[in-house]
Design a protein around this motif. Structure first.
Motif, PDB file in Angstrom:
ATOM      1  N   GLY A  80       0.399 -37.239 -29.978  1.00  9.18           N
ATOM      2  CA  GLY A  80      -0.626 -36.647 -30.822  1.00  9.18           C
ATOM      3  C   GLY A  80      -0.440 -35.185 -31.131  1.00  9.18           C
ATOM      4  N   ALA A  81      -1.533 -34.431 -31.008  1.00  6.97           N
ATOM      5  CA  ALA A  81      -1.588 -33.054 -31.492  1.00  6.97           C
ATOM      6  C   ALA A  81      -0.779 -32.069 -30.661  1.00  6.97           C
ATOM      7  CB  ALA A  81      -3.042 -32.592 -31.558  1.00  6.97           C
ATOM      8  N   ALA A  82      -0.341 -32.467 -29.466  1.00  6.93           N
ATOM      9  CA  ALA A  82       0.478 -31.578 -28.634  1.00  6.93           C
ATOM     10  C   ALA A  82       1.868 -32.142 -28.407  1.00  6.93           C
ATOM     11  CB  ALA A  82      -0.206 -31.335 -27.286  1.00  6.93           C
ATOM     12  N   LYS A  83       2.297 -33.046 -29.269  1.00  5.03           N
ATOM     13  CA  LYS A  83       3.614 -33.663 -29.118  1.00  5.03           C
ATOM     14  C   LYS A  83       4.714 -32.610 -29.111  1.00  5.03           C
ATOM     15  CE  LYS A  83       6.526 -37.317 -31.072  1.00  5.03           C
ATOM     16  NZ  LYS A  83       6.632 -38.343 -32.142  1.00  5.03           N
ATOM     17  N   GLY A  84       5.606 -32.713 -28.136  1.00  9.40           N
ATOM     18  CA  GLY A  84       6.717 -31.774 -28.030  1.00  9.40           C
ATOM     19  C   GLY A  84       6.426 -30.557 -27.185  1.00  9.40           C
ATOM     20  N   LEU A  85       5.167 -30.410 -26.730  1.00  5.61           N
ATOM     21  CA  LEU A  85       4.811 -29.263 -25.899  1.00  5.61           C
ATOM     22  C   LEU A  85       4.732 -29.680 -24.439  1.00  5.61           C
ATOM     23  CD1 LEU A  85       1.942 -27.633 -28.017  1.00  5.61           C
ATOM     24  CD2 LEU A  85       4.335 -26.908 -27.875  1.00  5.61           C
ATOM     25  N   GLY A  86       5.197 -28.830 -23.564  1.00  2.00           N
ATOM     26  CA  GLY A  86       5.116 -29.123 -22.139  1.00  2.00           C
ATOM     27  C   GLY A  86       3.859 -28.586 -21.500  1.00  2.00           C
ATOM     28  N   ASP A  87       3.184 -27.658 -22.200  1.00  2.00           N
ATOM     29  CA  ASP A  87       2.018 -26.998 -21.624  1.00  2.00           C
ATOM     30  C   ASP A  87       0.897 -26.983 -22.641  1.00  2.00           C
ATOM     31  OD1 ASP A  87       3.183 -25.562 -18.994  1.00  2.00           O
ATOM     32  OD2 ASP A  87       4.659 -25.443 -20.607  1.00  2.00           O
ATOM     33  N   HIS A  88      -0.172 -27.711 -22.347  1.00  2.00           N
ATOM     34  CA  HIS A  88      -1.316 -27.709 -23.246  1.00  2.00           C
ATOM     35  C   HIS A  88      -2.566 -28.131 -22.485  1.00  2.00           C
ATOM     36  CE1 HIS A  88      -0.022 -31.944 -23.414  1.00  2.00           C
ATOM     37  NE2 HIS A  88      -1.275 -32.236 -23.702  1.00  2.00           N
ATOM     38  N   VAL A  89      -3.698 -27.899 -23.116  1.00  2.00           N
ATOM     39  CA  VAL A  89      -4.991 -28.287 -22.541  1.00  2.00           C
ATOM     40  C   VAL A  89      -5.730 -29.141 -23.556  1.00  2.00           C
ATOM     41  CG1 VAL A  89      -7.180 -27.486 -21.568  1.00  2.00           C
ATOM     42  CG2 VAL A  89      -5.095 -26.133 -21.227  1.00  2.00           C
ATOM     43  N   THR A 184      -5.017 -17.413 -18.462  1.00  2.00           N
ATOM     44  CA  THR A 184      -4.701 -17.952 -17.136  1.00  2.00           C
ATOM     45  C   THR A 184      -3.479 -18.854 -17.151  1.00  2.00           C
ATOM     46  OG1 THR A 184      -7.059 -17.930 -16.605  1.00  2.00           O
ATOM     47  CG2 THR A 184      -5.630 -19.238 -15.173  1.00  2.00           C
ATOM     48  N   LEU A 185      -3.384 -19.715 -18.161  1.00  2.00           N
ATOM     49  CA  LEU A 185      -2.349 -20.758 -18.191  1.00  2.00           C
ATOM     50  C   LEU A 185      -1.203 -20.463 -19.145  1.00  2.00           C
ATOM     51  CD1 LEU A 185      -4.774 -23.816 -18.295  1.00  2.00           C
ATOM     52  CD2 LEU A 185      -3.644 -22.848 -16.288  1.00  2.00           C
ATOM     53  N   ALA A 186      -1.419 -19.525 -20.083  1.00  2.00           N
ATOM     54  CA  ALA A 186      -0.436 -19.265 -21.145  1.00  2.00           C
ATOM     55  C   ALA A 186      -0.016 -20.565 -21.819  1.00  2.00           C
ATOM     56  CB  ALA A 186       0.791 -18.525 -20.584  1.00  2.00           C
ATOM     57  N   CYS A 187      -0.986 -21.442 -22.045  1.00  2.00           N
ATOM     58  CA  CYS A 187      -0.690 -22.758 -22.615  1.00  2.00           C
ATOM     59  C   CYS A 187      -0.289 -22.639 -24.079  1.00  2.00           C
ATOM     60  CB  CYS A 187      -1.895 -23.686 -22.473  1.00  2.00           C
ATOM     61  SG  CYS A 187      -3.456 -23.005 -23.033  1.00  2.00           S
TER      62      CYS A 187
END
Length: 256
Positions: A80-89, A184-187
């Motif tokens: 979905g909307a965070a495909k390809g990302l290793g860090d997200h919320v 905090t997370l630098a997501c």
């Protein structure tokens, strides 16, 4: 009923792993005696329920259990909307506020799952609303959930005009929370879902603008030019939950 259905599917399809996306709060420390059990909850009959144990028969060690929100977070990362990302919320704003945090491609949990929806945020000047959370009053959930908006405005969120002053307070509280997540997370991305999060198209731009203003140029990856790519709507809709269980199951399968 669910255990019986799982047994039927297990016999018919021989699945390799089981993913369980549960409502919370639920214990997630694999070394704890209460692993997979529901913690104190106002839902009648659920406190102490052994969710994992009731569903685990026949699946051996290939069982992944987490919250439905974290499952949705993984699904948004896979498809979905965070495909390809290793860090997200993933943040769902609806009857409550839930957050699933993915770091390095893996869901974050300790003794239990993140409950960042219950963190208090700095309030706008002049905001005297006491909040509706039965535990914390004016935590984020107590300020921006559907019941909170209805209590503040006197009618449900879906009946409010886009220019209703209640949205200013909601957007500001969400922006405070999102600033804290970025710091905090630098997501790489915050994905927003839920009935309130997805049902009010004017809300996300308000949040984005306030995040940029509150950061005041401090984070180079969340500026006015990039914020619309950092805070986005979820893409999977009603399929986020079911796909989340599949995503959880994949985390316990061997790499191929």
């Amino acid at each position: 009923m669910l255990a019986a259905k799982l047994a039927e599917w297990r016999d018919a399809y021989a699945p390799e792993a089981l993913g369980i996306g549960s409502f919370g709060p639920i214990a997630l420390d694999a070394h704890g005696a209460d692993y997979g059990r529901m913690l104190a909850t106002p839902k009648p009959g659920w406190a102490g329920a052994d969710v994992r144990g009731a569903l685990a028969e026949g699946f051996g060690e290939r069982i992944a259990i987490h919250t439905d929100v974290t499952g949705a977070a993984l699904a948004e990362g896979f498809w979905g909307a965070a495909k390809g990302l290793g860090d997200h919320v993933y943040v769902t704003v609806g009857t409550g506020v839930g957050m699933g945090i993915v770091s390095g491609g893996h869901p974050v949990s300790g003794r239990m799952h993140p409950e960042a929806g219950h963190v208090r945020v700095r309030r706008m000047p002049g905001d005297g609303f006491t909040g509706v959370c039965p535990f914390h009053g004016d935590c984020l959930e107590g300020l921006v959930s559907g019941p909170a908006i209805a209590a503040r405005a006197g009618r449900p969120a879906q009946e409010l005009d886009a220019h209703d002053p209640a949205w200013t307070f909601v957007a500001d509280a969400l922006a405070e929370s999102f600033v804290g997540l970025f710091l905090t997370l630098a997501c790489g991305r915050i994905v927003v879902g839920g009935g309130v999060g997805m049902g009010q198209q004017h809300l996300l731009p308000m949040v984005q603008q306030r995040v940029v203003a509150k950061l005041a140029g401090y984070l180079p990856f969340v500026d006015a030019a990039q914020v619309a790519n950092r805070i986005v709507h979820a893409q999977l809709g009603d399929q986020a939950g079911p796909l989340g269980t599949l995503a959880l199951a994949q985390t316990v399968l061997p790499a191929r």
